[in-house]
Design an enzyme around this catalytic site. Structure first.
Site, PDB file in Angstrom:
ATOM      1  N   HIS A 144      29.306  43.372  54.658  1.00 27.17           N
ATOM      2  CA  HIS A 144      28.592  42.392  53.901  1.00 27.17           C
ATOM      3  C   HIS A 144      29.754  41.401  53.189  1.00 27.17           C
ATOM      4  O   HIS A 144      30.747  41.898  52.680  1.00 27.17           O
ATOM      5  CB  HIS A 144      28.039  42.981  52.826  1.00 27.17           C
ATOM      6  CG  HIS A 144      26.362  43.361  53.056  1.00 27.17           C
ATOM      7  ND1 HIS A 144      25.496  43.497  52.027  1.00 27.17           N
ATOM      8  CD2 HIS A 144      25.802  43.548  54.193  1.00 27.17           C
ATOM      9  CE1 HIS A 144      24.503  44.020  52.730  1.00 27.17           C
ATOM     10  NE2 HIS A 144      24.576  43.932  54.063  1.00 27.17           N
ATOM     11  N   TYR A 184      21.562  41.597  42.680  1.00 26.66           N
ATOM     12  CA  TYR A 184      21.941  42.231  41.467  1.00 26.66           C
ATOM     13  C   TYR A 184      21.346  41.121  40.285  1.00 26.66           C
ATOM     14  O   TYR A 184      21.628  39.917  40.371  1.00 26.66           O
ATOM     15  CB  TYR A 184      23.391  42.144  40.973  1.00 26.66           C
ATOM     16  CG  TYR A 184      24.258  43.340  41.645  1.00 26.66           C
ATOM     17  CD1 TYR A 184      24.729  43.295  43.161  1.00 26.66           C
ATOM     18  CD2 TYR A 184      24.372  44.398  41.039  1.00 26.66           C
ATOM     19  CE1 TYR A 184      25.277  44.320  43.575  1.00 26.66           C
ATOM     20  CE2 TYR A 184      25.271  45.553  41.884  1.00 26.66           C
ATOM     21  CZ  TYR A 184      25.824  45.308  42.930  1.00 26.66           C
ATOM     22  OH  TYR A 184      26.374  46.212  43.634  1.00 26.66           O
ATOM     23  N   PRO A 210      26.729  53.212  38.266  1.00 28.46           N
ATOM     24  CA  PRO A 210      26.785  52.782  39.694  1.00 28.46           C
ATOM     25  C   PRO A 210      26.813  51.293  39.817  1.00 28.46           C
ATOM     26  O   PRO A 210      26.856  50.687  40.904  1.00 28.46           O
ATOM     27  CB  PRO A 210      25.504  53.395  40.416  1.00 28.46           C
ATOM     28  CG  PRO A 210      24.635  53.815  39.187  1.00 28.46           C
ATOM     29  CD  PRO A 210      25.387  53.878  37.950  1.00 28.46           C
ATOM     30  N   TYR A 259      35.205  44.090  43.185  1.00 28.16           N
ATOM     31  CA  TYR A 259      34.180  44.655  43.920  1.00 28.16           C
ATOM     32  C   TYR A 259      34.573  45.168  45.031  1.00 28.16           C
ATOM     33  O   TYR A 259      34.112  46.138  45.646  1.00 28.16           O
ATOM     34  CB  TYR A 259      32.933  43.731  43.928  1.00 28.16           C
ATOM     35  CG  TYR A 259      31.618  44.215  44.650  1.00 28.16           C
ATOM     36  CD1 TYR A 259      30.698  44.552  43.654  1.00 28.16           C
ATOM     37  CD2 TYR A 259      31.301  44.362  45.904  1.00 28.16           C
ATOM     38  CE1 TYR A 259      29.526  45.124  43.889  1.00 28.16           C
ATOM     39  CE2 TYR A 259      30.099  45.109  46.163  1.00 28.16           C
ATOM     40  CZ  TYR A 259      29.198  45.091  45.512  1.00 28.16           C
ATOM     41  OH  TYR A 259      27.927  45.730  45.789  1.00 28.16           O
TER      42      TYR A 259
HETATM   43  P1  RFL Z   1      29.928  64.971  44.783  1.00 37.48           P
HETATM   44  O1  RFL Z   1      29.114  64.162  45.874  1.00 37.48           O
HETATM   45  O2  RFL Z   1      29.157  65.451  43.642  1.00 37.48           O
HETATM   46  O3  RFL Z   1      30.301  66.277  45.758  1.00 37.48           O
HETATM   47  C1  RFL Z   1      30.537  67.521  45.017  1.00 37.48           C
HETATM   48  C2  RFL Z   1      30.217  68.529  45.565  1.00 37.48           C
HETATM   49  O4  RFL Z   1      30.642  69.760  44.954  1.00 37.48           O
HETATM   50  C3  RFL Z   1      29.529  70.785  45.158  1.00 37.48           C
HETATM   51  N1  RFL Z   1      29.812  71.693  44.084  1.00 37.48           N
HETATM   52  C4  RFL Z   1      30.427  73.176  44.126  1.00 37.48           C
HETATM   53  N2  RFL Z   1      30.558  73.903  45.257  1.00 37.48           N
HETATM   54  C5  RFL Z   1      31.032  75.028  45.365  1.00 37.48           C
HETATM   55  N3  RFL Z   1      31.146  75.672  44.023  1.00 37.48           N
HETATM   56  C6  RFL Z   1      30.752  74.856  42.822  1.00 37.48           C
HETATM   57  N4  RFL Z   1      30.675  75.889  41.723  1.00 37.48           N
HETATM   58  C7  RFL Z   1      30.386  73.675  43.032  1.00 37.48           C
HETATM   59  N5  RFL Z   1      29.774  72.629  41.964  1.00 37.48           N
HETATM   60  C8  RFL Z   1      29.671  71.500  42.801  1.00 37.48           C
HETATM   61  C9  RFL Z   1      28.478  69.964  44.975  1.00 37.48           C
HETATM   62  O5  RFL Z   1      27.142  70.690  45.710  1.00 37.48           O
HETATM   63  C10 RFL Z   1      28.734  68.730  45.696  1.00 37.48           C
HETATM   64  O6  RFL Z   1      28.524  68.769  47.065  1.00 37.48           O
HETATM   65  O7  RFL Z   1      31.159  64.327  44.291  1.00 37.48           O
HETATM   66  P2  RFL Z   1      32.630  63.610  45.184  1.00 37.48           P
HETATM   67  O8  RFL Z   1      32.727  64.258  46.625  1.00 37.48           O
HETATM   68  O9  RFL Z   1      33.594  63.501  44.058  1.00 37.48           O
HETATM   69  O10 RFL Z   1      31.844  62.101  45.239  1.00 37.48           O
HETATM   70  C11 RFL Z   1      31.701  61.486  44.520  1.00 37.48           C
HETATM   71  C12 RFL Z   1      30.148  60.365  44.815  1.00 37.48           C
HETATM   72  O11 RFL Z   1      29.193  61.270  45.395  1.00 37.48           O
HETATM   73  C13 RFL Z   1      29.750  59.783  43.302  1.00 37.48           C
HETATM   74  O12 RFL Z   1      30.754  59.203  42.903  1.00 37.48           O
HETATM   75  C14 RFL Z   1      28.665  58.607  43.920  1.00 37.48           C
HETATM   76  O13 RFL Z   1      27.734  59.085  44.652  1.00 37.48           O
HETATM   77  C15 RFL Z   1      28.110  58.003  42.361  1.00 37.48           C
HETATM   78  N6  RFL Z   1      26.693  57.697  42.597  1.00 37.48           N
HETATM   79  C16 RFL Z   1      26.573  56.595  43.091  1.00 37.48           C
HETATM   80  N7  RFL Z   1      27.465  55.736  43.397  1.00 37.48           N
HETATM   81  C17 RFL Z   1      27.235  54.458  43.627  1.00 37.48           C
HETATM   82  O14 RFL Z   1      28.241  53.679  44.185  1.00 37.48           O
HETATM   83  N8  RFL Z   1      26.019  54.037  43.853  1.00 37.48           N
HETATM   84  C18 RFL Z   1      24.973  54.755  43.824  1.00 37.48           C
HETATM   85  O15 RFL Z   1      24.050  54.346  44.002  1.00 37.48           O
HETATM   86  C19 RFL Z   1      25.105  56.169  43.036  1.00 37.48           C
HETATM   87  N9  RFL Z   1      24.093  56.840  42.936  1.00 37.48           N
HETATM   88  C20 RFL Z   1      25.657  58.728  42.306  1.00 37.48           C
HETATM   89  C21 RFL Z   1      24.207  58.057  42.752  1.00 37.48           C
HETATM   90  C22 RFL Z   1      25.856  59.825  41.964  1.00 37.48           C
HETATM   91  C23 RFL Z   1      24.468  60.856  41.542  1.00 37.48           C
HETATM   92  N10 RFL Z   1      25.098  61.748  40.805  1.00 37.48           N
HETATM   93  C24 RFL Z   1      26.398  62.706  41.109  1.00 37.48           C
HETATM   94  C25 RFL Z   1      24.422  62.534  39.820  1.00 37.48           C
HETATM   95  C26 RFL Z   1      23.281  58.825  42.377  1.00 37.48           C
HETATM   96  C27 RFL Z   1      23.321  60.265  41.735  1.00 37.48           C
HETATM   97  C28 RFL Z   1      22.063  61.136  41.943  1.00 37.48           C
HETATM   98  C1  PHB Z   2      23.440  51.578  46.912  1.00 38.66           C
HETATM   99  O1  PHB Z   2      23.325  50.847  47.865  1.00 38.66           O
HETATM  100  O2  PHB Z   2      22.708  52.698  46.708  1.00 38.66           O
HETATM  101  C2  PHB Z   2      24.021  50.919  45.810  1.00 38.66           C
HETATM  102  C3  PHB Z   2      24.631  49.768  46.081  1.00 38.66           C
HETATM  103  C4  PHB Z   2      25.484  49.123  45.248  1.00 38.66           C
HETATM  104  C5  PHB Z   2      25.568  49.412  43.998  1.00 38.66           C
HETATM  105  C6  PHB Z   2      24.733  50.931  43.446  1.00 38.66           C
HETATM  106  C7  PHB Z   2      24.052  51.410  44.584  1.00 38.66           C
HETATM  107  O3  PHB Z   2      26.129  48.983  42.866  1.00 38.66           O
END
Ligand code: RFL
Ligand code: PHB
Length: 394
Positions: free
Chosen positions: A72, A201, A295, A387
């Site tokens: 993109h 957005y 996010p 970004y």
């Molecule tokens: P993760 O992906 O949370 O992975 C952590 C892993 O650790 C495991 N874990 C354990 N394992 C063993 N023993 C324990 N005691 C443990 N406790 C936890 C968990 O099961 C998991 O597999 O962290 P990591 O690797 O640092 O990655 C970070 C990203 O996942 C996160 O920053 C993003 O996904 C944030 N986020 C989003 N970011 C965006 O840019 N756009 C989004 O749309 C977006 N949606 C989200 C999200 C984060 C969410 N969370 C954390 C609630 C949506 C959600 C629901």
């Molecule tokens: C997504 O693709 O889920 C997404 C993309 C941009 C954002 C947050 C989530 O800022």
């Protein structure tokens, strides 16, 4: 069991770290609490910064991303019933982003690790880290019904916001910074082609909305909703109607989203959080275990990747040059980038959302800020640079 690097958590941070270490000939064990199917299906982020794309390629994990990911070159901002495009390459000297879902990054990294990497244990829940400030830290975990111990040269907490690693840093040396926002996102996944080939957005009086995608036939859409919203209160029809109302623009009065079956619906709270320092003795924190961003700036996954890239380099340097200089600098190096992303995510969030308590004055300030981004190449370049992401250090 003993390993050089014990990694808690098999999310993007833990899995990418394991891959980078494997490629350098350093052994590790990844302990993941959930089962493989759960980790591979968890819907989360969708945008990869240039540096994350480059790092996945360099790690040998970019093949499917390059085939199926969608590059993109910009985003669209909608506000005050107007539309404005931010052109990333033109504003940043050629940088862009890739739409490739976190679920796919995780699937690719798991497949590689299981094919030729060190142990990656699912259903292995870590209960605690002992001796983080000694020469021989260890991780206590439960796997197949038995409590077991993994001794390590280093422990890395990649266990997300609710993980246990952070708790092994004594309160006396830990500082946390936090802001909780007075709204959440309702996110849906729909079997409907995205109407437009870039992300939109939208700031509107009705609240924020975001249109993004997972593939040419699957849309991902978000609506700002009050904190504590029950997704069951939002019928599919109500969601589509609200999205159309928030995206309405005079630039294209008949514009509507293409509707299709909704296959997933969830409410996500919005929070900013940083734990400092990101190191205690021989234990390091990486990704969401150390910091959370709302996010809106698409930074969470990218920060997680940046942390482990910096950490892998430092561990490799320690092995090859016998120097702890980069390990000693890890927390400071990462925190500079983390705070930039914290600021950008806060900026995007507060510029685009409607706080239920905000005054008419504050709404005018938001519109003025959006107008500035639309009118000034300098303001737009500031947004585009953040970004698409800053280059990694070194
Ligand atoms: P993760 O992906 O949370 O992975 C952590 C892993 O650790 C495991 N874990 C354990 N394992 C063993 N023993 C324990 N005691 C443990 N406790 C936890 C968990 O099961 C998991 O597999 O962290 P990591 O690797 O640092 O990655 C970070 C990203 O996942 C996160 O920053 C993003 O996904 C944030 N986020 C989003 N970011 C965006 O840019 N756009 C989004 O749309 C977006 N949606 C989200 C999200 C984060 C969410 N969370 C954390 C609630 C949506 C959600 C629901
Ligand atoms: C997504 O693709 O889920 C997404 C993309 C941009 C954002 C947050 C989530 O800022």
């Amino acid at each position: 069991m003993h390993t050089t690097v014990g990694i808690i958590g098999g999310g993007p941070a833990g899995l990418l770290l394991a891959r980078l270490l494997h490629n350098a000939g350093i052994d590790s064990v990844v302990l993941e609490r959930r089962d493989r199917g759960y980790v591979e299906r968890r819907q989360r982020a969708g945008i990869l910064e240039q540096a994350t794309v480059d790092a996945l390629r360099a790690a040998g994990a970019g093949e499917r991303m390059d085939r199926e990911g969608m590059p993109h070159d910009g985003i669209e901002l909608r506000f005050d019933r107007r539309s404005h495009r931010i052109d990333f390459p033109a504003l940043t000297g050629g940088r862009s982003v890739m739409v490739y879902a976190q679920t796919e990054v995780v699937k690719d990294l798991i497949a590689l690790q299981l094919a030729d990497g060190g142990p990656l244990l699912f259903d292995a829940e870590v209960r605690g880290v002992d001796g983080a400030d000694t020469d021989r830290p260890s991780v206590r975990y439960v796997h197949e019904g038995r409590e077991q111990t993994l001794t390590c040269d280093y422990v890395v907490g990649c266990d997300g916001f609710h993980g246990v690693a952070k708790g092994a840093v004594p309160e006396s040396v830990r500082t946390t910074y936090e802001r909780v926002y007075p709204y959440s996102w309702l996110g849906i996944l729909a079997e409907a082609p995205p109407v437009y080939d870039e992300l939109i957005y939208a700031h509107s009086r009705r609240g924020f909305a975001l249109a993004t995608m997972r593939s040419p036939s699957v849309s991902r859409l978000y609506l700002q909703v009050p904190g504590g919203t029950d997704p069951a209160d939002w019928s599919d029809e109500r969601i589509w109607d609200e999205l159309d109302a928030r995206f309405a623009t005079d630039a294209d009065p008949g514009w509507k989203l293409e509707r299709g079956p909704v296959t997933g619906k969830a409410v996500l709270p919005m929070r900013s959080h940083v734990t400092e320092p990101m190191r205690y003795g021989r234990m390091f924190l990486a990704g969401d275990a150390a910091h959370i961003v709302p996010p809106t700036g698409a930074k969470g996954l990218n920060l997680a990747a940046a942390d482990v890239i910096v950490l892998a380099r430092a561990l490799i340097n320690e092995r090859d040059a016998g120097s702890t200089e980069l390990l000693d600098a890890y927390s400071d190096t990462c925190l500079r980038r983390v705070w930039r992303a914290e600021h950008f995510s806060y900026f995007m969030t507060t510029m685009l959302h409607t706080d239920p308590a905000q005054s008419a004055f504050e709404t005018r300030l938001q519109l003025s800020q959006l107008d500035r981004v639309a009118a000034s190449p300098h303001a737009a370049a500031e947004l585009a640079e953040n970004y698409t992401g800053l280059p990694l250090p070194g």
